[in-house]
Scaffold this motif. Structure first.
Motif, PDB file in Angstrom:
ATOM      1  N   GLY A 266       0.815  -1.204   0.000  1.00 28.14           N
ATOM      2  CA  GLY A 266       0.000   0.000   0.000  1.00 28.14           C
ATOM      3  C   GLY A 266       0.846   1.250   0.000  1.00 28.14           C
ATOM      4  N   ASP A 267       0.626   2.128   1.004  1.00 27.43           N
ATOM      5  CA  ASP A 267       1.370   3.378   1.077  1.00 27.43           C
ATOM      6  C   ASP A 267       2.847   3.169   1.400  1.00 27.43           C
ATOM      7  OD1 ASP A 267      -0.905   4.769   0.478  1.00 27.43           O
ATOM      8  OD2 ASP A 267      -1.366   5.330   2.546  1.00 27.43           O
ATOM      9  N   LEU A 268       3.238   1.942   1.809  1.00 32.41           N
ATOM     10  CA  LEU A 268       4.637   1.670   2.105  1.00 32.41           C
ATOM     11  C   LEU A 268       5.394   1.139   0.888  1.00 32.41           C
ATOM     12  CD1 LEU A 268       4.530   0.149   5.694  1.00 32.41           C
ATOM     13  CD2 LEU A 268       4.748   2.532   4.972  1.00 32.41           C
ATOM     14  N   ARG A 269       4.703   0.943  -0.229  1.00 33.02           N
ATOM     15  CA  ARG A 269       5.413   0.633  -1.471  1.00 33.02           C
ATOM     16  C   ARG A 269       6.237   1.859  -1.853  1.00 33.02           C
ATOM     17  NH1 ARG A 269       1.973  -1.138  -6.737  1.00 33.02           N
ATOM     18  NH2 ARG A 269       1.882  -3.184  -5.695  1.00 33.02           N
TER      19      ARG A 269
ATOM     20  N   GLN B 271       0.103  13.471  -6.358  1.00 33.54           N
ATOM     21  CA  GLN B 271      -0.248  12.372  -5.480  1.00 33.54           C
ATOM     22  C   GLN B 271      -1.312  11.456  -6.080  1.00 33.54           C
ATOM     23  OE1 GLN B 271       1.483  11.631  -2.485  1.00 33.54           O
ATOM     24  NE2 GLN B 271       2.753  13.047  -3.675  1.00 33.54           N
ATOM     25  N   THR B 272      -2.089  11.975  -6.987  1.00 29.40           N
ATOM     26  CA  THR B 272      -3.071  11.121  -7.664  1.00 29.40           C
ATOM     27  C   THR B 272      -2.358  10.074  -8.517  1.00 29.40           C
ATOM     28  OG1 THR B 272      -4.712  12.904  -7.712  1.00 29.40           O
ATOM     29  CG2 THR B 272      -5.006  11.078  -9.277  1.00 29.40           C
ATOM     30  N   ALA B 273      -1.325  10.521  -9.244  1.00 34.81           N
ATOM     31  CA  ALA B 273      -0.549   9.584 -10.049  1.00 34.81           C
ATOM     32  C   ALA B 273       0.138   8.553  -9.150  1.00 34.81           C
ATOM     33  CB  ALA B 273       0.480  10.338 -10.884  1.00 34.81           C
ATOM     34  N   LEU B 274       0.676   9.007  -8.027  1.00 32.24           N
ATOM     35  CA  LEU B 274       1.348   8.086  -7.120  1.00 32.24           C
ATOM     36  C   LEU B 274       0.368   7.071  -6.544  1.00 32.24           C
ATOM     37  CD1 LEU B 274       3.883   7.169  -5.684  1.00 32.24           C
ATOM     38  CD2 LEU B 274       3.499   8.952  -3.964  1.00 32.24           C
ATOM     39  N   ALA B 275      -0.810   7.523  -6.202  1.00 32.94           N
ATOM     40  CA  ALA B 275      -1.819   6.599  -5.679  1.00 32.94           C
ATOM     41  C   ALA B 275      -2.173   5.540  -6.711  1.00 32.94           C
ATOM     42  CB  ALA B 275      -3.069   7.379  -5.257  1.00 32.94           C
ATOM     43  N   LYS B 276      -2.239   5.922  -7.978  1.00 34.33           N
ATOM     44  CA  LYS B 276      -2.538   4.952  -9.031  1.00 34.33           C
ATOM     45  C   LYS B 276      -1.395   3.945  -9.182  1.00 34.33           C
ATOM     46  CE  LYS B 276      -5.564   7.959 -11.770  1.00 34.33           C
ATOM     47  NZ  LYS B 276      -5.724   8.675 -13.073  1.00 34.33           N
TER      48      LYS B 276
ATOM     49  N   ARG C 186       0.662   2.992  -6.839  1.00 37.88           N
ATOM     50  CA  ARG C 186       0.648   2.094  -5.689  1.00 37.88           C
ATOM     51  C   ARG C 186      -0.549   1.147  -5.709  1.00 37.88           C
ATOM     52  NH1 ARG C 186       2.843   6.572  -1.383  1.00 37.88           N
ATOM     53  NH2 ARG C 186       5.014   5.843  -1.354  1.00 37.88           N
ATOM     54  N   ALA C 187      -1.562   1.504  -6.462  1.00 41.57           N
ATOM     55  CA  ALA C 187      -2.737   0.637  -6.566  1.00 41.57           C
ATOM     56  C   ALA C 187      -2.554  -0.467  -7.603  1.00 41.57           C
ATOM     57  CB  ALA C 187      -3.978   1.468  -6.908  1.00 41.57           C
ATOM     58  N   LEU C 188      -1.494  -0.377  -8.419  1.00 41.09           N
ATOM     59  CA  LEU C 188      -1.251  -1.417  -9.413  1.00 41.09           C
ATOM     60  C   LEU C 188      -1.004  -2.755  -8.725  1.00 41.09           C
ATOM     61  CD1 LEU C 188       1.151   0.444 -11.874  1.00 41.09           C
ATOM     62  CD2 LEU C 188      -1.206  -0.264 -12.355  1.00 41.09           C
ATOM     63  N   PRO C 189      -1.513  -3.849  -9.285  1.00 44.64           N
ATOM     64  CA  PRO C 189      -1.200  -5.153  -8.704  1.00 44.64           C
ATOM     65  C   PRO C 189       0.286  -5.444  -8.823  1.00 44.64           C
ATOM     66  CG  PRO C 189      -2.282  -5.409 -10.834  1.00 44.64           C
ATOM     67  CD  PRO C 189      -2.359  -3.947 -10.482  1.00 44.64           C
TER      68      PRO C 189
ATOM     69  N   MET D 174       1.470   2.221 -18.141  1.00 41.79           N
ATOM     70  CA  MET D 174       0.293   1.821 -17.369  1.00 41.79           C
ATOM     71  C   MET D 174      -0.837   2.849 -17.485  1.00 41.79           C
ATOM     72  SD  MET D 174       0.915  -1.126 -15.754  1.00 41.79           S
ATOM     73  CE  MET D 174       1.761  -1.684 -17.252  1.00 41.79           C
ATOM     74  N   GLN D 175      -0.690   3.792 -18.463  1.00 41.96           N
ATOM     75  CA  GLN D 175      -1.665   4.854 -18.675  1.00 41.96           C
ATOM     76  C   GLN D 175      -1.831   5.740 -17.440  1.00 41.96           C
ATOM     77  OE1 GLN D 175      -2.756   1.474 -19.834  1.00 41.96           O
ATOM     78  NE2 GLN D 175      -1.516   2.230 -21.546  1.00 41.96           N
ATOM     79  N   ILE D 176      -0.728   5.996 -16.757  1.00 41.93           N
ATOM     80  CA  ILE D 176      -0.737   6.879 -15.594  1.00 41.93           C
ATOM     81  C   ILE D 176       0.110   8.096 -15.933  1.00 41.93           C
ATOM     82  CG2 ILE D 176      -0.086   7.140 -13.166  1.00 41.93           C
ATOM     83  CD1 ILE D 176      -0.481   4.121 -12.865  1.00 41.93           C
ATOM     84  N   ASP D 177      -0.524   9.268 -15.970  1.00 43.96           N
ATOM     85  CA  ASP D 177       0.162  10.510 -16.303  1.00 43.96           C
ATOM     86  C   ASP D 177       0.262  11.400 -15.068  1.00 43.96           C
ATOM     87  OD1 ASP D 177       0.517   9.967 -19.097  1.00 43.96           O
ATOM     88  OD2 ASP D 177      -1.628  10.370 -19.363  1.00 43.96           O
ATOM     89  N   GLY D 178       1.113  12.420 -15.175  1.00 45.16           N
ATOM     90  CA  GLY D 178       1.229  13.389 -14.104  1.00 45.16           C
ATOM     91  C   GLY D 178       2.267  12.998 -13.082  1.00 45.16           C
TER      92      GLY D 178
END
Length: 527
Positions: free
Chosen positions: A61-64, A282-287, A289-292, A275-279
């Motif tokens: 989670g947030d510790l990744r 913190q929104t990009a970082l959350a995405k 960290r949410a990746l499997p 992974m289609q994550i831009d920016g």
């Protein structure tokens, strides 16, 4: 040739081992109390093992992509009879494949000790596994510490984050927890594990002031990182480097190019885009960290070479982040930026199975090319593949071992250099060119029965007993010599002596027979 690439490729050629389990008897399980709670181990044939002990919180989670955080305490007595997960990876290597399933929750240490051990603090050996920083773990059979601990030491093995989990940068991470080091999370794990050993090993009877770290391949590169990192100062008293890239751990920086090296953040941005994550917020970082975990695990072990323009397929590798690894040019050893502890160092006689082939293998020697041709092809065979093979091995393994031995010796530190060329009798026909990358491991761990089973011969066992004795003698006293062993002189530049484990099982010391080649390799590297 990029050093890291050569090391990793050669590590993945190890498909010739034949693991075999021995018959064992189990007795009543022991219990030890450490930080976090009590651990119940396992007793087998007089050896107590305590496995899957957390040295840090699960990096989920947030510790990744955070520095390792304190381990979470548990209630009751934790079961330490089996390995925990190895760190997340995808592997195609028999050598790297362990007995534990890879997961992101993997920050564990394993401790091996004798039941009937000597009184008083016992010397400790902490092993860091190889696998190109993308594969491997502490659970492969070859790393079982049961036999090595019979030589009068306590053995600790550990896991650390690999690939994109262990070496990753992204602009969104730079703004988070600015006080924490970035990028080298795998090295931070190793430092956290060593701190855990320092604080807890006395509970097992170990001596927190007599710790030796040792590792092979990427594990040897990790030992080099620990020797260079200011964050590891005082955590160990001796070090053993087996077949690792010594002169330069990495030339890569976090955010800016360095020569032709792409910064690590470029790999992070490229991966995020894939992974289609831009920016970079913190929104990009959350995405991210949410990746499997499976989406981040990279089967490709090869960090891109410095001249690769688009690092879309790579994960980057270790980085000069300025905190874990200070930015030092040209290297830590020529500038004296290393911890002054006794070391053993060496490589194998065929330690680069994959060579860089070129039209003219002597081009790198410049005006010394004629001398190089005489040294590498004295019979004028014209076999450029064979020559390239030797040149690559000397450049990434043999000469750097001598280079670092010379640096430590010149600093007044005891150094012992070796070269392993012994050929396991049952596999000697496969090893016509010499002992390949990793061939020494079962001998150092004295694990021939577990690893080779009936393939091992009486001569193999004799060599294993000698090697494991040298290694454990060094861990105990800083000197590998002992009764019944061939004398191993300390290294110095004038004598240039090494201890050789020969193909026929004999062991002796003398001047390096490859001195002419290695002198030329050094001149080429210093050009």
């Amino acid at each position: 040739m990029n050093t890291t690439r050569a090391i990793i490729v050669s590590a993945f050629s190890l498909t010739w081992f034949i693991p075999a389990m021995s018959q064992q008897t189990e007795l009543s399980p022991p219990v030890v109390s450490v930080e976090g709670g009590a651990v119940r181990g396992r007793m087998v044939d007089g050896v107590e093992s305590f496995k899957a002990i957390p040295y840090a919180a699960p990096p989920l989670g947030d510790l990744r992509w955070r520095a390792p955080q304190p381990a979470i305490a548990w209630r009751g007595t934790r079961d330490g009879s089996a390995f925990g997960h190895d760190c997340m990876q995808r592997t195609n290597s028999v050598f790297a494949k362990g007995t534990a399933e890879p997961r992101e929750d993997c920050l564990f240490v394993n401790v091996f000790r004798l039941r009937d051990r000597a009184p008083g603090p016992i010397p400790v050996m902490v092993y860091i596994h190889g696998g190109g920083f993308t594969q491997g773990g502490s659970s492969p059979i070859v790393y079982d510490g049961s036999e090595l601990t019979r030589h009068g030491v306590i053995v600790v093995t550990l896991n650390y984050r690999l690939g994109r989990f262990g070496f990753f940068a992204h602009p969104a991470l730079a703004a988070e927890h600015a006080e924490e080091p970035k990028g080298n999370y795998g090295f931070l794990d190793q430092i956290a594990a060593l701190k855990w050993v320092k604080r807890n090993i006395s509970a097992f009877g170990g001596d927190p002031n007599n710790i030796t770290i040792f590792g092979q391949s990427a594990g040897a590169a990790s030992v080099v990182a620990m020797l260079a990192s200011p964050l590891s100062e005082g955590l160990f008293q001796k070090a053993i480097i087996q077949s690792g890239p010594y002169r330069r751990i990495s030339g890569r920086r976090l955010t800016v190019p360095s020569g032709r090296e792409v910064p690590l953040e470029a790999y992070g941005r490229a991966f995020a885009r894939s992974m289609q994550i831009d920016g970079s917020d913190q929104t990009a970082l959350a995405k991210l960290r949410a990746l499997p975990a499976e989406a981040l695990a990279d089967l490709n072990p090869l960090p891109p070479l410095p001249n690769d323009d688009a690092p879309l397929g790579g994960w980057g590798g270790p980085v000069l982040d300025g905190k874990v690894l200070p930015i030092v040019d040209p290297d830590y050893f020529s500038t004296g930026r290393f911890h002054r502890v006794p070391i053993m160092i060496g490589a194998n006689t065929d330690d680069a199975p994959i060579a860089v082939k070129s039209g003219d293998p002597y081009a790198k020697f410049g005006p010394l090319s004629a001398q190089a041709e005489l040294a590498y092809d004295p019979n004028q065979t014209g076999n450029h593949d064979s020559v390239s093979h030797k040149i690559t091995m000397d450049a990434i393994m043999l000469e750097p071992a001598r280079y670092i031995a010379d640096a430590f010796s010149s600093a007044g530190v005891p150094v012992y250099e070796y070269r392993f060329g012994y050929l396991t009798e049952g596999l000697a026909e496969r090893w016509a060119a010499g002992a390949p990358h990793g061939a020494e491991l079962a001998y150092i761990f004295d694990n021939l029965t577990r690893y080779y089973g009936p393939v091992a011969s009486p001569r193999d066992y004799r060599v294993a007993k000698s090697m494991s004795s040298y290694w454990t003698n060094f861990a105990k006293t800083g000197d590998p010599n002992g009764p019944g062993l061939a004398q191993w002189p300390s290294y110095n530049r004038e004598r240039d002596e090494i201890l050789q484990f020969h193909a026929d099982g004999s062991i002796d010391a003398g001047p390096d027979p490859l001195k002419q080649r290695l002198d030329l390799t050094k001149k080429a590297a210093d050009r």
